[in-house]
Design a protein around this motif. Sequence first.
Motif, mmCIF file in Angstrom:
data_model
loop_
_atom_site.group_PDB
_atom_site.id
_atom_site.type_symbol
_atom_site.label_atom_id
_atom_site.label_comp_id
_atom_site.label_asym_id
_atom_site.label_seq_id
_atom_site.Cartn_x
_atom_site.Cartn_y
_atom_site.Cartn_z
ATOM 1 N N TYR A 68 0.831 -1.204 0.000
ATOM 2 C CA TYR A 68 0.000 0.000 0.000
ATOM 3 C C TYR A 68 0.868 1.257 0.000
ATOM 4 N N LYS A 69 1.956 1.223 0.755
ATOM 5 C CA LYS A 69 2.856 2.376 0.786
ATOM 6 C C LYS A 69 3.503 2.612 -0.584
ATOM 7 N N ARG A 70 3.814 1.527 -1.267
ATOM 8 C CA ARG A 70 4.381 1.659 -2.617
ATOM 9 C C ARG A 70 3.386 2.355 -3.538
ATOM 10 N N ASN A 71 2.127 1.950 -3.451
ATOM 11 C CA ASN A 71 1.099 2.597 -4.267
ATOM 12 C C ASN A 71 0.918 4.058 -3.874
ATOM 13 N N LEU A 72 0.958 4.319 -2.573
ATOM 14 C CA LEU A 72 0.825 5.690 -2.083
ATOM 15 C C LEU A 72 1.977 6.558 -2.585
ATOM 16 N N TYR A 73 3.154 6.000 -2.553
ATOM 17 C CA TYR A 73 4.368 6.661 -3.034
ATOM 18 C C TYR A 73 4.230 7.030 -4.515
ATOM 19 N N GLU A 74 3.740 6.108 -5.318
ATOM 20 C CA GLU A 74 3.580 6.353 -6.752
ATOM 21 C C GLU A 74 2.494 7.399 -7.027
ATOM 22 N N LEU A 75 1.415 7.354 -6.257
ATOM 23 C CA LEU A 75 0.350 8.341 -6.427
ATOM 24 C C LEU A 75 0.821 9.741 -6.034
ATOM 25 N N LEU A 76 1.611 9.822 -4.974
ATOM 26 C CA LEU A 76 2.156 11.111 -4.567
ATOM 27 C C LEU A 76 3.063 11.673 -5.654
ATOM 28 N N ASN A 77 3.821 10.816 -6.274
ATOM 29 C CA ASN A 77 4.670 11.222 -7.398
ATOM 30 C C ASN A 77 3.817 11.844 -8.504
ATOM 31 N N GLN A 78 2.733 11.166 -8.887
ATOM 32 C CA GLN A 78 1.843 11.689 -9.928
ATOM 33 C C GLN A 78 1.230 13.031 -9.509
ATOM 34 N N TYR A 79 0.857 13.108 -8.240
ATOM 35 C CA TYR A 79 0.228 14.331 -7.730
ATOM 36 C C TYR A 79 1.193 15.519 -7.821
ATOM 37 N N VAL A 80 2.426 15.333 -7.392
ATOM 38 C CA VAL A 80 3.417 16.408 -7.405
ATOM 39 C C VAL A 80 3.712 16.878 -8.830
ATOM 40 N N LEU A 81 3.625 15.977 -9.789
ATOM 41 C CA LEU A 81 3.959 16.319 -11.170
ATOM 42 C C LEU A 81 2.810 16.960 -11.945
ATOM 43 N N LEU A 82 1.608 16.991 -11.359
ATOM 44 C CA LEU A 82 0.487 17.627 -12.059
ATOM 45 C C LEU A 82 0.663 19.143 -12.056
ATOM 46 N N GLU A 83 0.781 19.723 -13.237
ATOM 47 C CA GLU A 83 1.047 21.155 -13.348
ATOM 48 C C GLU A 83 -0.125 22.010 -12.887
ATOM 49 N N THR A 84 -1.333 21.452 -12.862
ATOM 50 C CA THR A 84 -2.520 22.238 -12.511
ATOM 51 C C THR A 84 -2.699 22.411 -11.008
ATOM 52 N N ILE A 85 -1.905 21.733 -10.205
ATOM 53 C CA ILE A 85 -2.046 21.823 -8.754
ATOM 54 C C ILE A 85 -1.118 22.897 -8.207
ATOM 55 N N PRO A 86 -1.634 23.846 -7.424
ATOM 56 C CA PRO A 86 -0.796 24.897 -6.855
ATOM 57 C C PRO A 86 0.298 24.338 -5.957
ATOM 58 N N PHE A 87 1.386 25.079 -5.891
ATOM 59 C CA PHE A 87 2.532 24.651 -5.100
ATOM 60 C C PHE A 87 2.166 24.394 -3.641
ATOM 61 N N ALA A 88 1.371 25.283 -3.042
ATOM 62 C CA ALA A 88 1.030 25.155 -1.627
ATOM 63 C C ALA A 88 0.302 23.844 -1.342
ATOM 64 N N GLU A 89 -0.537 23.394 -2.268
ATOM 65 C CA GLU A 89 -1.268 22.144 -2.084
ATOM 66 C C GLU A 89 -0.331 20.943 -2.193
ATOM 67 N N LYS A 90 0.626 21.024 -3.111
ATOM 68 C CA LYS A 90 1.615 19.944 -3.223
ATOM 69 C C LYS A 90 2.442 19.845 -1.936
ATOM 70 N N TYR A 91 2.875 20.998 -1.463
ATOM 71 C CA TYR A 91 3.649 21.073 -0.227
ATOM 72 C C TYR A 91 2.885 20.422 0.926
ATOM 73 N N SER A 92 1.606 20.797 1.065
ATOM 74 C CA SER A 92 0.775 20.286 2.149
ATOM 75 C C SER A 92 0.591 18.779 2.051
ATOM 76 N N GLN A 93 0.401 18.270 0.836
ATOM 77 C CA GLN A 93 0.159 16.841 0.667
ATOM 78 C C GLN A 93 1.403 16.018 0.969
ATOM 79 N N VAL A 94 2.554 16.491 0.519
ATOM 80 C CA VAL A 94 3.807 15.780 0.814
ATOM 81 C C VAL A 94 4.039 15.738 2.316
ATOM 82 N N LYS A 95 3.797 16.864 2.983
ATOM 83 C CA LYS A 95 3.986 16.932 4.430
ATOM 84 C C LYS A 95 3.029 15.983 5.162
#
Length: 326
Positions: A252-279
């Motif tokens: 499950y963590k591997r899948n979560l890791y891969e999804l977070l990768n996709q999320y961070v790379l989405l250009e339409t998501i504001p920086f602050a939201e990416k920061y918050s999600q990684v944290k």
Amino acid sequence: MKISIIIPVYNVAQYLRQSLDSVLSQSYNNIEIIIVNDGSTDDSLSICEEYLQKDERILLLNKANGGLSDARNFGLPKATGDYIWFVDSDDWIVANAIEILVANLSKMRCEVLGFSFINYFEDTHKFSDIAYSQSIGVTTGNDYILKSTFFFPSAWSHIYSRAFLEKHQLTFKVNQLHEDDYFNFGCFGRITSIAKIEDGLYYYRRRENSITTLASKENLLKRMNSYVSLLQLFEIINDIDKSFLLKKGNAYKRNLYELLNQYVLLETIPFAEKYSQVKALKPWLKGFKSEGTQFSHSKKNWLIKSSLQLNALLFLITLSLLKPNK
């Protein structure tokens, strides 16, 4: 022995007839079919109403859209059968499936019976061989998991005693993707008698546009939250083998890791939201190893691989957030 089949329906008009026909044409007749129309906006409801007129064994329930788990839960109190089978409305079952299930349940009298299935790949119109075909004698839920060559935690590949579900007040978690995983890992440790037969009784339609193949911001957040819920569940489970939970949790963590990768790379998501999600996800990825590499700022990981696609500030901050605690 009476079998209740619960079929949630939401905007599946193109598949629904095949699913309902496969149930109504069963060689075993002592069944009830509980169709839960979950607020469909296509022709699904009219198809359900058409079939309602065809067969008196059908009960049609209508409700506002609430998702698969909510629809299954809505149908559960209406079930009167000895056993309950959850069949998805875009899948279908083999002609003598219920006859085979009843014959085995009559002999074994177990709380839950598992069986195998066949994948149908919609994009190529091809069928797989019977998946995870294995025979397991009557045992406990924990031993069943350990004896499985591969434990596939889908609800539709098991049939459940209604008395067992009612005794433990088991329902599906609403607004949870991977709801079958959450349901079965929450209940298998309580099972005192379960078996599996080798027969492939279910056709599982694999669709390219399913929720697990979409990569929108909303979908990625739902899927990440789903895996966090499962990891939270694993922290409180004490009736399933810990080594299995550790291995499954790492998957499950591997899948979560891969999804977070996709999320961070989405250009339409504001920086602050990416920061918050990684944290927010850092605690759940603690100790995770990907391809034998510690999830660490000092190793070559997904952030470094994708750094050219991120702005420099995001790269430095996410790198710092994911740095292991000393």
